[in-house]
Write an enzyme that holds these catalytic residues in place. Structure first.
Site, PDB file in Angstrom:
ATOM      1  NE  ARG A 117      -4.112  -1.999   2.016  1.00 21.02           N
ATOM      2  CZ  ARG A 117      -4.771  -2.665   2.962  1.00 21.02           C
ATOM      3  NH1 ARG A 117      -4.335  -2.647   4.214  1.00 21.02           N
ATOM      4  NH2 ARG A 117      -5.863  -3.340   2.667  1.00 21.02           N
ATOM      5  CG  HIS A 175      -9.838  -6.549   0.672  1.00 22.91           C
ATOM      6  ND1 HIS A 175     -10.236  -5.831   1.774  1.00 22.91           N
ATOM      7  CD2 HIS A 175     -10.495  -7.740   0.728  1.00 22.91           C
ATOM      8  CE1 HIS A 175     -11.102  -6.559   2.469  1.00 22.91           C
ATOM      9  NE2 HIS A 175     -11.278  -7.719   1.858  1.00 22.91           N
TER      10      HIS A 175
END
Length: 589
Positions: free
Chosen positions: A549, A562
């Site tokens: 991320r 995710h």
């Protein structure tokens, strides 16, 4: 500097053809360590050579040399080989070779040849009529491995389709291929691109449903295999050579060794015909008799290197005493030797587990005290990754007993980390790739988690993320690309369905296809969350700058990836998204 000078004096450095020709003028015995430039000479043998040189103490009889295969035309057949090779030259004639750093075997051969030279010099025996070992590139009968290389220039490519992967047919198909004594030279599992599918299936391009077929082939994970068959007659490596001695073979990979060692039996049917007869051809497609390397390069652009240097995953274990007293020193050496530590955990062994690991010592007087020591406290289990990792680790740690290590491998970790009163090696290593797979699965039982790469991630970034996933030791057990409708998104994001921002999540997911995966690894759920990093990319850049991320996220909603929060959520999502998936031997909690 002094130690390096002694090594140069001990072994003449041969790094071009003229020096090789000059070396062959030596009288007596010359022992030649043939090495690859990328890995260097076999340092583990230098102590033995120095010991023999001191004992023989006759410069005219015994010489040592290191020869770089990459720089010497004569040694071309030894290039791109990962196994050490020792050649024995008598008065310029290569009379024997030994594969592998087998100190007892090399020691015995040197002593035998030296004793013969002494008896010949004293007139006590006539010089034997040695058959010179042939390793030059000549014909198939004499060329050995060189001929084998020419045999392997014809390949078949097998693509196991996405529906077969989902149905867990991969292992069955591979086993049948191997059992028929075809050889799997390379394999990979990946999500095929449209370009790769259209290239491989170009003969179907005129079919009316071709575009639908391309969509199917790019919708999930496929397996790509490169298969070789060999010649109909017994291959050259199966012929006996009275002057070639090899290190006793360990079962590096039982299935592949079986396929090679029995010699490729004459086949009356092609690979395609065989798969049809086995009723598995509907699960895979085959392109046979490929000689065009460009075709193979589409899937395996570095096939030759993949065959010669294999990245291997092995289990290592520090016994309790060593783990307690010298853990950091051992871990530093492991990293300095180029190993990557994929996983590690402390574990207190049961008596049964200790007896299994120490089975080779069960008839020794010290066996009971060894078992008591092994169960006395925590051991450290490690999963290590490295090119040719199995062989390198076995050579690094040395023999299983301190006595043998002190005699033949005094520079090994066995001697370096020997513990008073404990006669065995304080480091354990898998003795074959098959054993490594079993041991890793036992000490690091696999767990599944769900992973999703979001639509905003570019194709290039997606490839980078998949690379990071593999480097972190995850196995991608299942994969499919799909546009998540509201119904499909609910299967992944069911925990936040009632949240105010859920509509924003749905909007992000509707922008394009997502890549959904099942990742498998010991402690997979927490390791994947760690690799993803904090939800907010800005926070991730501060707290975990190497995370996915931090590197690829744009905002909290467009944060690239995710994953599930816990094991139960992971299993629930997998059951919803991959209904056909069969989880074998995975942790339930």
């Amino acid at each position: 500097m002094a130690s390096k000078k002694r090594e140069i004096q001990l072994q003449a450095v041969i790094n071009n053809q003229s020096l090789w020709d000059e070396m062959l003028q030596n009288k007596g015995l010359t022992v030649i360590d043939v090495y690859q430039a990328w890995c260097g000479p076999c340092k583990a043998m230098q102590t033995l050579f120095r010991k023999l040189k001191n004992e023989v103490n006759e410069d005219e009889i015994l010489h040592f040399a290191v020869a770089e295969a990459d720089s010497i035309v004569t040694l071309q057949p030894f290039r791109d080989k990962c196994e050490p090779v020792f050649l024995f030259s008598i008065n310029g004639k290569i009379v024997a070779k030994i594969k592998g750093a087998n100190a007892p075997l090399v020691n015995q051969k040197i002593i035998t040849l030296i004793n013969e030279e002494r008896k010949i010099a004293a007139g006590e025996m006539v010089r034997p009529q040695y058959h010179e070992v042939a390793f030059a590139d000549s014909d198939a009968e004499d060329a050995g491995e060189a001929a084998y290389e020419s045999v392997e220039q014809v390949y078949s490519i097998v693509i196991i389709k996405p529906d077969a992967v989902v149905a867990s047919k991969v292992l069955e198909i591979k086993d049948k291929i191997i059992n028929a004594q075809f050889v799997i030279e390379a394999e990979d599992k990946r999500l095929l691109t449209e370009e790769q599918v259209k290239y491989f299936y170009s003969q179907l391009a005129d079919q009316p449903d071709f575009e639908d077929f391309v969509s199917f082939m790019t919708s999930g994970l496929s397996y790509i295999l490169v298969i070789s068959q060999g010649k109909e007659q017994q291959p050259p490596w199966d012929k006996s050579d009275p002057n070639s001695e090899a290190e006793p073979k360990e079962p590096w990979d039982d299935q592949q060794e079986t396929a090679r060692a029995t010699g490729m039996k004459q086949k009356l049917e092609s690979l395609q015909e065989y798969l049809e007869r086995q009723n598995i051809s509907q699960f895979c497609d085959v392109e046979e008799n490929i000689t065009n390397t460009k075709f193979i390069d589409v899937f395996f652009p570095d096939l030759k290197r993949m065959k010669s240097i294999k990245v291997e995953k092995i289990l290592a274990l520090l016994r309790p005493a060593l783990f307690h007293e010298r853990k950091e020193a051992v871990l530093n050496i492991i990293e300095d030797e180029g190993f990557k530590i994929l996983m590690q955990r402390q574990i207190v062994l049961s008596r049964e587990e200790a007896e299994t690991l120490c089975k080779e010592h069960e008839n020794k007087d010290y066996f009971e005290s060894l078992i008591e020591n092994m169960t006395s406290g925590p051991s450290l289990a490690l999963v290590l990754l490295r090119e040719n990792g199995l062989r390198h680790w076995r050579q690094l740690i040395g023999p299983s007993t301190v006595k043998e290590a002190e005699e033949y491998f005094p520079q090994s970790l066995c001697v370096q980390f020997a513990m008073e009163g404990l006669p065995v090696n304080q480091l354990h290593g898998s003795d074959s790739l098959e054993a490594a797979r079993r041991e890793i699965k036992y000490f690091f039982p696999p767990q599944n988690t769900i992973a999703l790469i979001k639509p905003h991630v570019t194709q290039e970034q997606r490839e980078d993320i998949l690379k990071l996933i593999k480097e972190a030791g995850f196995d991608i057990s299942q994969m499919k690309e799909m546009l998540l409708t509201e119904e499909q998104a609910e299967k992944v994001y069911f925990k936040i369905k009632g949240k105010d921002f859920y509509k924003d999540v749905l909007e992000i997911l509707s922008e394009g296809p997502s890549l959904i995966m099942i990742l498998t690894k010991w402690n997979a759920v927490s390791d994947w969350r760690r690799l993803m990093g904090p939800i907010d990319p800005e926070e991730a850049k501060l707290l975990s700058p190497d995370s996915i991320r931090a590197r690829f996220g744009r905002s909290i909603l467009k944060n690239a990836v995710h994953g599930a929060s816990n094991v139960q959520e992971a299993m629930d999502t997998i059951n919803r998204m991959f209904e056909e998936f069969v989880a074998e031997n995975t942790e339930e909690n």
